[in-house]
Design a protein around this motif. Sequence first.
Motif, mmCIF file in Angstrom:
data_model
loop_
_atom_site.group_PDB
_atom_site.id
_atom_site.type_symbol
_atom_site.label_atom_id
_atom_site.label_comp_id
_atom_site.label_asym_id
_atom_site.label_seq_id
_atom_site.Cartn_x
_atom_site.Cartn_y
_atom_site.Cartn_z
ATOM 1 N N UNK A 43 -3.691 -13.564 -8.554
ATOM 2 C CA UNK A 43 -3.606 -12.570 -7.490
ATOM 3 C C UNK A 43 -2.314 -12.042 -7.120
ATOM 4 N N UNK A 44 -1.509 -12.850 -6.658
ATOM 5 C CA UNK A 44 -0.178 -12.565 -6.142
ATOM 6 C C UNK A 44 0.787 -12.522 -7.190
ATOM 7 N N UNK A 45 0.926 -13.467 -8.359
ATOM 8 C CA UNK A 45 1.865 -13.511 -9.064
ATOM 9 C C UNK A 45 1.871 -12.364 -10.178
ATOM 10 N N UNK A 46 0.562 -11.926 -10.444
ATOM 11 C CA UNK A 46 0.508 -11.165 -11.520
ATOM 12 C C UNK A 46 0.615 -9.356 -11.334
ATOM 13 N N UNK A 47 1.399 -8.735 -12.109
ATOM 14 C CA UNK A 47 1.559 -7.291 -11.790
ATOM 15 C C UNK A 47 2.250 -6.975 -10.540
ATOM 16 N N UNK A 48 3.455 -7.492 -10.304
ATOM 17 C CA UNK A 48 4.267 -7.416 -9.104
ATOM 18 C C UNK A 48 4.825 -5.952 -9.262
ATOM 19 N N UNK A 49 5.029 -5.344 -10.446
ATOM 20 C CA UNK A 49 5.513 -3.979 -10.636
ATOM 21 C C UNK A 49 4.187 -3.057 -9.975
ATOM 22 N N UNK A 50 3.293 -3.475 -10.430
ATOM 23 C CA UNK A 50 1.977 -2.694 -9.757
ATOM 24 C C UNK A 50 1.657 -2.585 -8.079
ATOM 25 N N UNK A 51 2.172 -3.912 -7.728
ATOM 26 C CA UNK A 51 1.839 -3.890 -6.332
ATOM 27 C C UNK A 51 3.102 -3.133 -5.680
ATOM 28 N N UNK A 52 4.220 -3.044 -6.162
ATOM 29 C CA UNK A 52 5.134 -2.449 -5.439
ATOM 30 C C UNK A 52 5.018 -0.867 -5.705
ATOM 31 N N UNK A 53 4.392 -0.382 -6.704
ATOM 32 C CA UNK A 53 3.903 0.987 -6.957
ATOM 33 C C UNK A 53 2.829 1.442 -6.137
ATOM 34 N N UNK A 54 1.644 0.527 -6.290
ATOM 35 C CA UNK A 54 0.654 0.930 -5.114
ATOM 36 C C UNK A 54 1.062 0.898 -3.703
ATOM 37 N N UNK A 55 2.093 0.025 -3.334
ATOM 38 C CA UNK A 55 2.503 0.113 -2.181
ATOM 39 C C UNK A 55 3.281 1.407 -1.734
ATOM 40 N N UNK A 56 4.023 1.661 -2.686
ATOM 41 C CA UNK A 56 5.137 2.866 -2.583
ATOM 42 C C UNK A 56 4.297 4.300 -2.362
ATOM 43 N N UNK A 57 3.124 4.273 -3.186
ATOM 44 C CA UNK A 57 2.299 5.492 -3.298
ATOM 45 C C UNK A 57 1.642 5.544 -2.091
ATOM 46 N N UNK A 58 1.264 4.564 -1.412
ATOM 47 C CA UNK A 58 0.384 4.485 -0.070
ATOM 48 C C UNK A 58 1.210 4.701 1.119
ATOM 49 N N UNK A 59 2.606 4.506 0.823
ATOM 50 C CA UNK A 59 3.500 4.965 1.907
ATOM 51 C C UNK A 59 3.717 6.206 1.730
ATOM 52 N N UNK A 60 3.929 6.781 0.687
ATOM 53 C CA UNK A 60 4.295 8.234 0.652
ATOM 54 C C UNK A 60 3.217 9.011 0.903
#
Length: 96
Positions: A43-60
């Motif tokens: 859950x936490x260790x896989x796809x860190x780049x995707x987690x950052x992307x989803x967080x950034x899109x949500x923030x935007x």
Amino acid sequence: MAFLPQESRSLPPPPLLNKGSAWLGLAGWLAALLDNSFNQRPVFRSGVHRQILFTTVGWFVGYHLVRRTEYMHAKVDREMFEYIRHHPEEFKAAGT
């Protein structure tokens, strides 16, 4: 941009750290975590780049929703004060 008319540029921008941005950024991060768990990845260790992307899109998206909300409130206030200015007889002071 059709989402915000040109006249909204006269309003001051909202702060980068606001409730809408924070909540939708958190929702984006949780969506990435849910995607990891549904696909049976760590859950936490896989796809860190995707987690950052989803967080950034949500923030935007949250930031621009707050901008749109502030514009809509300013527009309603402007129309209300314009109506009061054109119809002073309907809005007399309480003492008179």
